[in-house]
Design a protein around this motif. Sequence first.
Motif, PDB file in Angstrom:
ATOM      1  N   THR A   7       0.822  -1.214   0.000  1.00 26.09           N
ATOM      2  CA  THR A   7       0.000   0.000   0.000  1.00 26.09           C
ATOM      3  C   THR A   7       0.851   1.256   0.000  1.00 26.09           C
ATOM      4  O   THR A   7       2.019   1.243   0.400  1.00 26.09           O
ATOM      5  CB  THR A   7      -0.919   0.038   1.242  1.00 26.09           C
ATOM      6  N   ILE A  37      -2.159  -2.314  -7.256  1.00 26.32           N
ATOM      7  CA  ILE A  37      -3.426  -3.005  -6.983  1.00 26.32           C
ATOM      8  C   ILE A  37      -4.526  -2.565  -7.933  1.00 26.32           C
ATOM      9  O   ILE A  37      -5.482  -3.304  -8.188  1.00 26.32           O
ATOM     10  CB  ILE A  37      -3.838  -2.785  -5.503  1.00 26.32           C
ATOM     11  N   ASP A  38      -4.392  -1.358  -8.493  1.00 26.68           N
ATOM     12  CA  ASP A  38      -5.403  -0.872  -9.435  1.00 26.68           C
ATOM     13  C   ASP A  38      -5.476  -1.751 -10.691  1.00 26.68           C
ATOM     14  O   ASP A  38      -6.528  -1.859 -11.326  1.00 26.68           O
ATOM     15  CB  ASP A  38      -5.095   0.571  -9.840  1.00 26.68           C
ATOM     16  N   LYS A  60      -7.738  -4.643  -9.974  1.00 26.17           N
ATOM     17  CA  LYS A  60      -9.135  -4.180  -9.973  1.00 26.17           C
ATOM     18  C   LYS A  60      -9.738  -4.250 -11.372  1.00 26.17           C
ATOM     19  O   LYS A  60     -10.912  -4.605 -11.545  1.00 26.17           O
ATOM     20  CB  LYS A  60      -9.199  -2.747  -9.435  1.00 26.17           C
ATOM     21  N   PHE A  76      -9.526  -8.112  -6.205  1.00 29.83           N
ATOM     22  CA  PHE A  76      -9.060  -6.790  -5.775  1.00 29.83           C
ATOM     23  C   PHE A  76      -9.617  -6.441  -4.389  1.00 29.83           C
ATOM     24  O   PHE A  76      -8.876  -5.982  -3.509  1.00 29.83           O
ATOM     25  CB  PHE A  76      -9.487  -5.736  -6.794  1.00 29.83           C
ATOM     26  N   LYS A  77     -10.912  -6.649  -4.179  1.00 30.92           N
ATOM     27  CA  LYS A  77     -11.531  -6.320  -2.891  1.00 30.92           C
ATOM     28  C   LYS A  77     -10.935  -7.162  -1.769  1.00 30.92           C
ATOM     29  O   LYS A  77     -10.656  -6.655  -0.679  1.00 30.92           O
ATOM     30  CB  LYS A  77     -13.050  -6.558  -2.968  1.00 30.92           C
ATOM     31  N   ILE A 101      -7.928  -8.587  -1.679  1.00 28.22           N
ATOM     32  CA  ILE A 101      -6.554  -8.137  -1.437  1.00 28.22           C
ATOM     33  C   ILE A 101      -6.543  -6.852  -0.621  1.00 28.22           C
ATOM     34  O   ILE A 101      -5.765  -6.697   0.329  1.00 28.22           O
ATOM     35  CB  ILE A 101      -5.822  -7.922  -2.783  1.00 28.22           C
ATOM     36  N   ASN A 102      -7.406  -5.943  -0.992  1.00 25.16           N
ATOM     37  CA  ASN A 102      -7.477  -4.663  -0.298  1.00 25.16           C
ATOM     38  C   ASN A 102      -7.810  -4.856   1.173  1.00 25.16           C
ATOM     39  O   ASN A 102      -7.215  -4.214   2.061  1.00 25.16           O
ATOM     40  CB  ASN A 102      -8.521  -3.777  -0.974  1.00 25.16           C
ATOM     41  N   GLU A 103      -8.750  -5.739   1.468  1.00 24.52           N
ATOM     42  CA  GLU A 103      -9.144  -5.999   2.856  1.00 24.52           C
ATOM     43  C   GLU A 103      -7.987  -6.597   3.654  1.00 24.52           C
ATOM     44  O   GLU A 103      -7.749  -6.226   4.808  1.00 24.52           O
ATOM     45  CB  GLU A 103     -10.349  -6.950   2.885  1.00 24.52           C
ATOM     46  N   LEU A 117      -4.718  -6.283   3.039  1.00 20.54           N
ATOM     47  CA  LEU A 117      -3.642  -5.292   3.212  1.00 20.54           C
ATOM     48  C   LEU A 117      -4.022  -4.220   4.226  1.00 20.54           C
ATOM     49  O   LEU A 117      -3.158  -3.719   4.963  1.00 20.54           O
ATOM     50  CB  LEU A 117      -3.304  -4.646   1.867  1.00 20.54           C
ATOM     51  N   LEU A 118      -5.295  -3.859   4.279  1.00 23.28           N
ATOM     52  CA  LEU A 118      -5.732  -2.840   5.234  1.00 23.28           C
ATOM     53  C   LEU A 118      -5.673  -3.347   6.668  1.00 23.28           C
ATOM     54  O   LEU A 118      -5.491  -2.570   7.610  1.00 23.28           O
ATOM     55  CB  LEU A 118      -7.152  -2.369   4.900  1.00 23.28           C
ATOM     56  N   VAL A 139       0.983 -10.099  -0.542  1.00 22.16           N
ATOM     57  CA  VAL A 139      -0.257 -10.085   0.239  1.00 22.16           C
ATOM     58  C   VAL A 139      -0.275 -11.175   1.306  1.00 22.16           C
ATOM     59  O   VAL A 139      -0.924 -11.021   2.336  1.00 22.16           O
ATOM     60  CB  VAL A 139      -1.473 -10.242  -0.703  1.00 22.16           C
TER      61      VAL A 139
END
Length: 460
Positions: free
Chosen positions: A71, A129-130, A133, A140-141, A143-145, A147-148, A215
Amino acid sequence: MIAQPFVSPDDIRASFCTALSNMYKEEVPLYGDLVELVNDVNKEIKKIKPDLWEIGDRLNVERHGAIRLGTLEELKIISRLFKQMGMFPIGYYDLTKLGIPIHSTAFRPKNNNSLEKNPFRIFTSLLRIDLIKKKNFKLFKEINEILLKRNFFFNNPIILKLIEKSENQGGLILEDSIELINFSLEIFKWHEKSLISKKKYDELKKFHPLLADIVGFKGPHINHLTPRTLDIDSVQRLMSERGIPPKKVIEGPPIRECPILLRQTSFQALTEPIIFSGDCEGETSQGSHRARFGEIESRGAALTREGHALYQSLMKKAGSFTPTDNNLIWQSKLSKIFQPFPDNWEDIRKANLAYFKYTLTSSYEKGTIQSEYSLDQLIKQGKVKYIPIVYEDFLPASAAGIFQSNLGEHSEETIKEEDLNAREEMELSLGHKIQDYFELYEEIQNDSLREIQRLTGCRV
């Protein structure tokens, strides 16, 4: 009470580099064998060529490492950490053009004195990450969760406190600097426990192996450390003899009398056991992961924009490596293609293909005004000498070649997309522009020329 002095960022960087190298030797013993081989080769070259231009005190401690981040927030804090070590983002590398979903910068020292003290560099890649997406929104969703949720800095809150302390007071005393180094090692060490399940790991790996590596773990483990050699061709040949499996070919320009830019090779990534999280709390499963390897580099002269353009045009003619080639065949092919690139320093200098640092020789009489002479005339008279400026940076195609040789196969369509906004987003996270390394080399060269002109009065 007498206030303690702050430790120089150069000294913090040197200590961190040593500590990181020692840690990596313990984690990857084959890296220790590689360092031993490189040291042996360098000793032999020094005996044969004691006046070689690139030999210096920094050679034995020179390393570069590489990490991968998920990120922009991770990049922002890593940048603040590296700043305490006198390392700044220099050069922008878009590896998406080469089919790898990351873009990168290198954190390294900027000035000559710092580079001579310890030229440690960290090639720092950030997941695009874009791009995921656009191809797989569900993935994508997820992975985002993931990493956050992870935050390797908040797992080591003392690091953040030390960074803030240094930023507020302008540096760190010895005790604090030691603590910063020790806790920083925790961020970059290998963790065998994965954040994700085996099923999710396989899904990420299928899309692209780098996704699984970035990830799937709780921190940006060092994926390789790289000693510098004076003869990478000998190291490549001797690796197999010492039980170190090398990649097939050396990346970068061919072997030359006058080395340019960067040549790299590596041993293959290790297959290491890991523990995956289960679908239910407390569940785990066994598996393996390939990410960490050992790399060797040989550095030559930094090229000007004209020189770099010529280099790229010749590499384009060479085409891609084919499996039927071996290193000797590849190097021979490259050497023929590179015949248009001059291979002696004077021709390279006159064609403005590389950067040089100019100094007075012992034959110059101090205080003598030479205004009637040009720089070239003083060089011919032996009163001024020049040496190439070492290339301190990286080559996207070579980095991609090393990455690809250690990633293994994946079935998804290769991602190749250029996005001019990506660099701006990275710079926004860093809080400033990424420095152009051509400008740094030109500044070093021009500073030396101005000093020659000041001392001699010659025409530059």
